[in-house]
Write a protein that holds these residues in place. Sequence first.
Motif, PDB file in Angstrom:
ATOM      1  N   LYS A  26     -47.395   2.048  25.628  1.00 30.89           N
ATOM      2  CA  LYS A  26     -46.697   2.927  24.704  1.00 30.89           C
ATOM      3  C   LYS A  26     -45.815   3.811  25.572  1.00 30.89           C
ATOM      4  N   ASP A  27     -44.580   4.286  24.426  1.00 32.28           N
ATOM      5  CA  ASP A  27     -43.781   4.966  24.790  1.00 32.28           C
ATOM      6  C   ASP A  27     -44.221   6.213  25.345  1.00 32.28           C
ATOM      7  N   PRO A  28     -44.206   6.584  26.742  1.00 36.90           N
ATOM      8  CA  PRO A  28     -44.663   7.707  27.576  1.00 36.90           C
ATOM      9  C   PRO A  28     -44.375   9.145  26.916  1.00 36.90           C
ATOM     10  N   TYR A  29     -43.249   9.228  25.859  1.00 33.05           N
ATOM     11  CA  TYR A  29     -42.898  10.513  25.253  1.00 33.05           C
ATOM     12  C   TYR A  29     -43.671  10.425  23.701  1.00 33.05           C
ATOM     13  N   ASP A  30     -44.262   9.226  23.305  1.00 31.00           N
ATOM     14  CA  ASP A  30     -44.911   9.535  22.018  1.00 31.00           C
ATOM     15  C   ASP A  30     -45.764  10.673  21.964  1.00 31.00           C
ATOM     16  N   GLY A  31     -45.525  11.170  20.808  1.00 31.79           N
ATOM     17  CA  GLY A  31     -46.388  12.620  20.676  1.00 31.79           C
ATOM     18  C   GLY A  31     -45.813  13.650  21.289  1.00 31.79           C
ATOM     19  N   VAL A  32     -44.779  13.574  21.978  1.00 32.01           N
ATOM     20  CA  VAL A  32     -44.105  14.647  22.605  1.00 32.01           C
ATOM     21  C   VAL A  32     -42.708  14.800  21.601  1.00 32.01           C
ATOM     22  N   VAL A  33     -42.643  16.112  21.112  1.00 33.59           N
ATOM     23  CA  VAL A  33     -41.396  16.464  20.412  1.00 33.59           C
ATOM     24  C   VAL A  33     -40.273  17.057  21.264  1.00 33.59           C
ATOM     25  N   SER A  34     -39.411  16.650  21.362  1.00 33.86           N
ATOM     26  CA  SER A  34     -38.144  16.962  22.261  1.00 33.86           C
ATOM     27  C   SER A  34     -37.390  18.220  21.788  1.00 33.86           C
ATOM     28  N   ASN A  35     -37.034  19.182  22.562  1.00 31.45           N
ATOM     29  CA  ASN A  35     -36.142  20.210  21.998  1.00 31.45           C
ATOM     30  C   ASN A  35     -34.862  20.137  22.514  1.00 31.45           C
ATOM     31  N   GLU A  36     -34.424  18.808  23.507  1.00 29.57           N
ATOM     32  CA  GLU A  36     -33.299  18.646  23.971  1.00 29.57           C
ATOM     33  C   GLU A  36     -32.091  18.517  22.909  1.00 29.57           C
ATOM     34  N   LYS A  37     -30.965  19.294  23.057  1.00 29.27           N
ATOM     35  CA  LYS A  37     -29.887  19.237  22.350  1.00 29.27           C
ATOM     36  C   LYS A  37     -28.477  19.281  22.991  1.00 29.27           C
ATOM     37  N   SER A  38     -28.473  18.545  23.919  1.00 30.04           N
ATOM     38  CA  SER A  38     -27.170  18.493  24.837  1.00 30.04           C
ATOM     39  C   SER A  38     -26.388  17.362  24.588  1.00 30.04           C
ATOM     40  N   ILE A  39     -24.820  17.430  24.886  1.00 29.21           N
ATOM     41  CA  ILE A  39     -24.167  16.521  24.858  1.00 29.21           C
ATOM     42  C   ILE A  39     -23.886  16.063  26.464  1.00 29.21           C
ATOM     43  N   GLU A  40     -24.373  14.845  26.631  1.00 24.36           N
ATOM     44  CA  GLU A  40     -24.515  14.303  27.972  1.00 24.36           C
ATOM     45  C   GLU A  40     -23.320  13.632  28.597  1.00 24.36           C
ATOM     46  N   ASN A  41     -22.439  12.791  27.686  1.00 27.46           N
ATOM     47  CA  ASN A  41     -21.199  12.345  27.971  1.00 27.46           C
ATOM     48  C   ASN A  41     -20.156  12.274  26.982  1.00 27.46           C
ATOM     49  N   PHE A  42     -19.074  12.226  27.149  1.00 29.12           N
ATOM     50  CA  PHE A  42     -18.040  12.376  25.931  1.00 29.12           C
ATOM     51  C   PHE A  42     -16.628  11.574  26.587  1.00 29.12           C
ATOM     52  N   THR A  43     -16.299  10.671  25.837  1.00 28.69           N
ATOM     53  CA  THR A  43     -15.118  10.066  26.048  1.00 28.69           C
ATOM     54  C   THR A  43     -14.355   9.656  24.755  1.00 28.69           C
ATOM     55  N   MET A  44     -13.016   9.581  24.990  1.00 28.46           N
ATOM     56  CA  MET A  44     -12.210   9.845  23.858  1.00 28.46           C
ATOM     57  C   MET A  44     -12.128   8.661  22.882  1.00 28.46           C
ATOM     58  N   GLY A  45     -12.625   7.410  23.314  1.00 32.30           N
ATOM     59  CA  GLY A  45     -12.585   6.272  22.524  1.00 32.30           C
ATOM     60  C   GLY A  45     -11.372   5.656  22.774  1.00 32.30           C
ATOM     61  N   ASP A  46     -11.166   4.521  21.905  1.00 29.42           N
ATOM     62  CA  ASP A  46      -9.954   3.416  21.953  1.00 29.42           C
ATOM     63  C   ASP A  46      -8.750   4.162  21.510  1.00 29.42           C
ATOM     64  N   GLY A  47      -7.760   3.798  22.566  1.00 30.61           N
ATOM     65  CA  GLY A  47      -6.412   4.203  22.236  1.00 30.61           C
ATOM     66  C   GLY A  47      -6.071   5.336  23.127  1.00 30.61           C
ATOM     67  N   PHE A  48      -6.805   5.978  24.042  1.00 28.35           N
ATOM     68  CA  PHE A  48      -6.599   7.185  24.821  1.00 28.35           C
ATOM     69  C   PHE A  48      -7.102   6.995  26.159  1.00 28.35           C
ATOM     70  N   THR A  49      -5.994   7.371  27.061  1.00 30.42           N
ATOM     71  CA  THR A  49      -6.410   7.200  28.603  1.00 30.42           C
ATOM     72  C   THR A  49      -6.818   8.437  29.192  1.00 30.42           C
ATOM     73  N   GLN A  50      -8.092   8.561  29.457  1.00 30.36           N
ATOM     74  CA  GLN A  50      -8.839   9.705  29.924  1.00 30.36           C
ATOM     75  C   GLN A  50      -8.846   9.863  31.543  1.00 30.36           C
ATOM     76  N   ILE A  51      -8.206  11.063  31.934  1.00 32.46           N
ATOM     77  CA  ILE A  51      -8.135  11.142  33.476  1.00 32.46           C
ATOM     78  C   ILE A  51      -9.381  11.678  33.945  1.00 32.46           C
ATOM     79  N   GLY A  52     -10.199  11.014  34.700  1.00 34.89           N
ATOM     80  CA  GLY A  52     -11.462  11.095  35.110  1.00 34.89           C
ATOM     81  C   GLY A  52     -12.760  11.340  34.242  1.00 34.89           C
ATOM     82  N   ALA A  53     -13.891  11.790  34.622  1.00 37.05           N
ATOM     83  CA  ALA A  53     -14.835  11.963  33.488  1.00 37.05           C
ATOM     84  C   ALA A  53     -14.794  13.242  32.751  1.00 37.05           C
TER      85      ALA A  53
END
Length: 313
Positions: A26-53
Motif C-alpha cells: 500500500k501507499d505508505p501515506y494512505d490514510g494520512v491527510v497532507s497539509n502541505e501546500k507549497s510550490i516546490e518548483n517553477f519554470t516559465m514553460g516553452d518560449g522563455f529562456t530562464q536564467i538559473g533555477a
Amino acid sequence: MKSKIIHATFVQFSIVLLILLNGCRKDPYDGVVSNEKSIENFTMGDGFTQIGAAVVDRAQGKVKVKVLVEENTDFSKVKPIIQQSYRATVAPNSGEEVNFLANDYKFNYTVVAESGESRQWEIEVEPFEETITGEYAITDLVVYGGTGPEYGGAAVLSLTSKPWIWSATMGPQVELDNKLTFTLTGVTPDGKTTGAIINDAGADGLYADFTYILDPRTDVNRFYRKLPKGEGTWERDYTTGVLTLIFADGTRVNCDFLGATTENLGNNATKTIQNNAFAFSLNGTDDWSTIYSDFDKFVKKPRRYWIEVKKQN
C-alpha cells in the motif's frame, strides 16, 4: 530427478509469492491527510529562456525567477510549469496561460493541500538583459604593477606610455584600433549566459606581440594576451560575477567586466574606468632587486590589468 522438480516448483512458488506481496503493498501515506501546500518548483514553460533555477522562499511564500529578455519575449502570455506539494492542487493550473504584465511582473497562485487548507504564493519574474552584448572599441591597455607598493614601488601605467620597451611595429599600440563584438548564443542549464566574441584586428590588421624588448628580452604574452585573436567564445556567471573568455584552443581566461568606476588598489593607488573595462588579476613575482624599474612593473610583478573599451552601439 524428483529433487530437481521440487526445487523448480519451489522457485516458481517463490516468484508468484513475491509478485503477490508486491501487488498488495500500500501507499505508505494512505490514510494520512497532507497539509502541505507549497510550490516546490517553477519554470516559465516553452518560449522563455530562464536564467538559473527559480528561487523558492517557503517562509515568505514567494518565488523569484530570472528570465532572459529576447526578441518577441511576451510576458503577457506565459504557460508556467509548476510542481506543487504531494496531493496538493494549484490554481491556475500548471500549464495554464497567465499574464505577468498585468501586475508589474507578479502573479499570485493558490495552492490547496489535501486537507483543504490553502496558501497564496506570489511569483515574481525578473526580466534579464545580457549587458555585454554589442560592439566595443579598445581605448587603452593599463597595468598596475611593481614590487613593494608600500614603498612606492608600484604604479598604474598605460602599456603605450613606455613605447621604447615594446616593438615599434607589433607593440601594444596596434591593439588600439581593434573592435570587439560580443553576441549572445544561449544559457547553460545552471544559468550562465554564453556567446561568441570576435576580436577584429582593425585597419592595421595586426595583433600585439607583448614582448619586452630590452635586456633581458622577455615574452609577457602570458600576462597581456587576454583577448582571443580573431574568434572565441565567452561564458558569464552572474552568481560569482566572473566573465570567462575562451580561446579557440580551449584556453580559458577569467576576468571582471566593469562599468564606470574607480578601483581602490591600496597604498593610495587607484584606477578610474571611464566607460567599461575587462579587468584581470595577474600573478607576477616580487623582485626587490629590480624595484622601481619598468622591467619590474611590466615584466616581473604586474598585479592587475585592464583592457579599457567603449561601447559603440
